[in-house]
Design a protein around this motif. Structure first.
Motif, mmCIF file in Angstrom:
data_model
loop_
_atom_site.group_PDB
_atom_site.id
_atom_site.type_symbol
_atom_site.label_atom_id
_atom_site.label_comp_id
_atom_site.label_asym_id
_atom_site.label_seq_id
_atom_site.Cartn_x
_atom_site.Cartn_y
_atom_site.Cartn_z
ATOM 1 N N GLY A 31 0.813 -1.213 0.000
ATOM 2 C CA GLY A 31 0.000 0.000 0.000
ATOM 3 C C GLY A 31 0.847 1.263 0.000
ATOM 4 O O GLY A 31 2.068 1.215 0.083
ATOM 5 N N THR A 32 0.164 2.379 -0.110
ATOM 6 C CA THR A 32 0.838 3.681 -0.068
ATOM 7 C C THR A 32 0.424 4.424 1.189
ATOM 8 O O THR A 32 -0.621 4.121 1.796
ATOM 9 C CB THR A 32 0.445 4.546 -1.285
ATOM 10 O OG1 THR A 32 -0.963 4.830 -1.198
ATOM 11 C CG2 THR A 32 0.765 3.849 -2.598
ATOM 12 N N ALA A 33 1.222 5.422 1.572
ATOM 13 C CA ALA A 33 0.889 6.223 2.748
ATOM 14 C C ALA A 33 -0.453 6.929 2.537
ATOM 15 O O ALA A 33 -1.298 6.958 3.433
ATOM 16 C CB ALA A 33 1.991 7.236 3.053
ATOM 17 N N ALA A 34 -0.675 7.475 1.341
ATOM 18 C CA ALA A 34 -1.933 8.170 1.055
ATOM 19 C C ALA A 34 -3.118 7.217 1.151
ATOM 20 O O ALA A 34 -4.182 7.578 1.671
ATOM 21 C CB ALA A 34 -1.880 8.820 -0.322
ATOM 22 N N GLY A 35 -2.962 5.999 0.672
ATOM 23 C CA GLY A 35 -4.033 5.008 0.751
ATOM 24 C C GLY A 35 -4.350 4.629 2.188
ATOM 25 O O GLY A 35 -5.510 4.406 2.539
ATOM 26 N N TRP A 36 -3.329 4.551 3.021
ATOM 27 C CA TRP A 36 -3.543 4.209 4.427
ATOM 28 C C TRP A 36 -4.196 5.369 5.178
ATOM 29 O O TRP A 36 -5.052 5.163 6.034
ATOM 30 C CB TRP A 36 -2.209 3.838 5.076
ATOM 31 C CG TRP A 36 -2.341 3.415 6.491
ATOM 32 C CD1 TRP A 36 -2.770 2.198 6.950
ATOM 33 C CD2 TRP A 36 -2.064 4.202 7.645
ATOM 34 N NE1 TRP A 36 -2.764 2.179 8.326
ATOM 35 C CE2 TRP A 36 -2.330 3.405 8.775
ATOM 36 C CE3 TRP A 36 -1.613 5.500 7.843
ATOM 37 C CZ2 TRP A 36 -2.162 3.857 10.070
ATOM 38 C CZ3 TRP A 36 -1.429 5.959 9.136
ATOM 39 C CH2 TRP A 36 -1.702 5.140 10.235
ATOM 40 N N LEU A 37 -3.809 6.592 4.843
ATOM 41 C CA LEU A 37 -4.352 7.760 5.549
ATOM 42 C C LEU A 37 -5.837 7.974 5.262
ATOM 43 O O LEU A 37 -6.578 8.424 6.139
ATOM 44 C CB LEU A 37 -3.568 9.023 5.170
ATOM 45 C CG LEU A 37 -2.222 9.158 5.838
ATOM 46 C CD1 LEU A 37 -1.395 10.258 5.170
ATOM 47 C CD2 LEU A 37 -2.399 9.450 7.324
ATOM 48 N N ARG A 38 -6.291 7.699 4.056
ATOM 49 C CA ARG A 38 -7.698 7.890 3.674
ATOM 50 C C ARG A 38 -8.245 9.241 4.145
ATOM 51 O O ARG A 38 -9.302 9.321 4.755
ATOM 52 C CB ARG A 38 -8.559 6.757 4.229
ATOM 53 C CG ARG A 38 -8.228 5.388 3.689
ATOM 54 C CD ARG A 38 -9.117 4.279 4.243
ATOM 55 N NE ARG A 38 -9.363 4.295 5.666
ATOM 56 C CZ ARG A 38 -8.554 3.766 6.601
ATOM 57 N NH1 ARG A 38 -7.441 3.191 6.253
ATOM 58 N NH2 ARG A 38 -8.877 3.822 7.877
#
Length: 136
Positions: A31-38
């Motif tokens: 995953g990506t940091a942006a995907g995890w942050l939502r």
């Protein structure tokens, strides 16, 4: 990332920063940091302790990170990075706190310098961890 621990000379005094465990697992899974942050606001959990009173290393800073992570979840924020100065006092201006200095630089730049993970601020268990009022 910052890590002043030396395997050749073990010490209870060190500074380091690392990805928050939940984010680290997400990134390791592709995953990506942006995907995890939502959409959540990315924060640094800063933990500092002058001396660990408990049995074992880093017990105090680990507790602070857990408390910081729980505290921000209801506010629409997420802890993305952990910075810690273990067994370092903040009461003496002459004692360097490398993780604190690095955290301030990363917040100013808006991301962790090595990974590019975005950061917008920090959270700590009490104000005195990141700020020490001047002596009277």
């Amino acid at each position: 990332m910052l890590d002043t621990r030396d395997p050749e000379r073990p010490s209870k005094t060190f500074s380091r920063c690392f990805n928050a465990p939940d984010l680290r697992r997400w990134l390791e899974g592709g995953g990506t940091a942006a995907g995890w942050l939502r959409g959540r606001v990315p924060l640094i959990s800063y933990a500092r302790i002058s001396a660990d009173r408990w049995e074992g290393d880093s017990v105090g800073v680990a507790r602070q990170h857990r408390n910081n992570t729980r505290s921000v979840e209801a506010l629409g924020c997420a802890v993305v990075l952990h910075y810690e100065d273990d067994n370092l006092t903040a009461a003496k201006e002459t004692v360097p706190r490398p993780a604190f200095r690095r955290m301030c630089q990363d917040i100013v730049h808006g991301h962790e310098r090595d990974t590019g993970i975005p950061v917008r601020g920090c959270v700590s268990v009490e104000r005195e961890r990141v700020y020490l009022p001047p002596s009277p």
